[in-house]
Scaffold this active site. Sequence first.
Site, short mmCIF file in Angstrom:
data_model
loop_
_atom_site.label_atom_id
_atom_site.label_comp_id
_atom_site.label_asym_id
_atom_site.label_seq_id
_atom_site.Cartn_x
_atom_site.Cartn_y
_atom_site.Cartn_z
N CYS A 1 -56.99 125.72 44.39
CA CYS A 1 -56.03 125.92 43.68
C CYS A 1 -56.71 125.73 42.06
CB CYS A 1 -56.30 124.17 43.42
SG CYS A 1 -54.82 122.85 41.71
N CYS B 1 -58.81 119.70 37.92
CA CYS B 1 -58.78 117.99 37.67
C CYS B 1 -60.31 117.89 38.16
CB CYS B 1 -58.14 117.76 38.85
SG CYS B 1 -56.47 118.54 38.24
N CYS C 1 -61.45 116.48 41.83
CA CYS C 1 -60.34 117.37 43.19
C CYS C 1 -61.81 118.26 44.06
CB CYS C 1 -59.26 118.04 42.91
SG CYS C 1 -58.60 118.71 43.90
N CYS D 1 -45.83 111.88 53.98
CA CYS D 1 -46.21 113.24 53.64
C CYS D 1 -46.78 114.51 53.18
CB CYS D 1 -47.47 111.71 51.63
SG CYS D 1 -46.47 109.98 52.61
N CYS E 1 -42.01 112.28 51.85
CA CYS E 1 -42.12 112.24 50.41
C CYS E 1 -43.01 113.99 50.17
CB CYS E 1 -42.68 111.31 50.32
SG CYS E 1 -44.09 110.95 48.73
N CYS F 1 -43.14 107.50 43.26
CA CYS F 1 -44.55 107.05 43.83
C CYS F 1 -45.40 108.15 42.72
CB CYS F 1 -45.12 108.17 44.91
SG CYS F 1 -46.98 107.88 45.62
N ARG G 1 -49.72 101.10 47.35
CA ARG G 1 -51.04 101.63 48.73
C ARG G 1 -52.34 101.76 48.51
NH1 ARG G 1 -47.68 107.21 49.66
NH2 ARG G 1 -46.07 105.32 49.66
#
Length: 424
Positions: free
Chosen positions: A65, A69, A72, A109, A142, A202, A272
């Site tokens: 990626c 972040c 991550c 998801c 999702c 979400c 969740r």
Amino acid sequence: MDLLNTLVEKGLRREPPTREEALAVLATSDDELLDVVAAAGKVRRQWFGRRVKLNYLVNLKSGLCPEDCSYCSQRLGSKAEILKYTWLKPDEASQAAAAGVAGGAKRVCLVASGRGPTDRDVERVGRTIEAIKEQNEGVEVCACLGLLSDGQAERLREAGADAYNHNLNTSEATYGGITKTHTYADRVDTVQKAHAAGLSACSGLIAGMGEADEDLVDVVYALRELGSDSVPVNFLIPFEGTPLAKEWNLTPQRCLRILAMVRFVCPDIEVRIAGGREVHLRSMQPLALHIANSIFLGDYLTSEGQAGQADLDMIADAGFEVEGTGTPTLPAHRADALAAAGGGCGSGAEAGGGCGSHAPTEGAPAEAGAGCGSHSGGCGPCGGHAPVPEPAEAPAVEAAPGGARTDLVAVRRRGAGTDLAPNA
């Protein structure tokens, strides 16, 4: 406690607590913990009964990626040993999703690492959504693909997506210390785009990144104001090879207080338990089911979760039941409001599928790239996980604030050291 009585009364009226009351929940003592859980449980049962919604993550594209972040394992410059692969084909993703659905998952998801999708990526995911829905009747889907450009949310909705996940992760005040390659406002914009397109929003948070109580309260109120139908609560997995590798700030008691605070602020919203529950809640996971009404089944994006059968046993042993595809997740008043706004979620499969929920993302959970903005991502067989080689000897337990454990993540990298294919 007068505080808890007040919070229960407000929750049963769908009235949020004051900021001071929310902070007071996080400040309660361990002696008061079971009272806090019981109070949050009354609110949870009022709006969700004893149902537990199961969600299953399919990692469409893993690693590499370009975003930075700090939480991550897929981030730019990450040295974490994780599985890396490009896009799964629609039939491969559908096959992976079928494993979760067979285990009782109501929602699939679809997560992809990256800053955000190209229009070609959106078309690819659209074909994947169609393949999953053709082979799994009644399943909700999702998408969690990162920052959205104009028109992309609408195209995902047209392809059959029920919801979109993009987590805020932390408060606006502290966001710049976690990520530099995009802003808190960028994330808010994507949640708003999804909502405007009729997708169930979400969006959740990651706890344990060194934030203050005020930051946790700020982000939860922001999520409520954004109209999130589902709030995934991720607990940071301090992955080796990431900047937050040494951030061990959570105990099971702290996690339960955070979940209770979220429930009181979001009484009738799907809460969740997402990434990191196995690492931080550990043997107290069943107590968390009295607060939250949704969990992920199986593995996450780049780390292993609890075995799927163990999750199902835990739910049954705690006196809860798995929510079926024909049962609405959200209370009727929220489902009706969502349907009136043009969304197909919140009222169960019979109302067009989709009902306010998801991860990490999202989840969340810490392993999702900017695409999910949480470290709760990934997937694996419902009944078990990729075998991970055991170290030659158990790692030493280091001292950490509040009794947090630092010896539980080293062997939890999903698929590390194996020849297993993605999502095997």
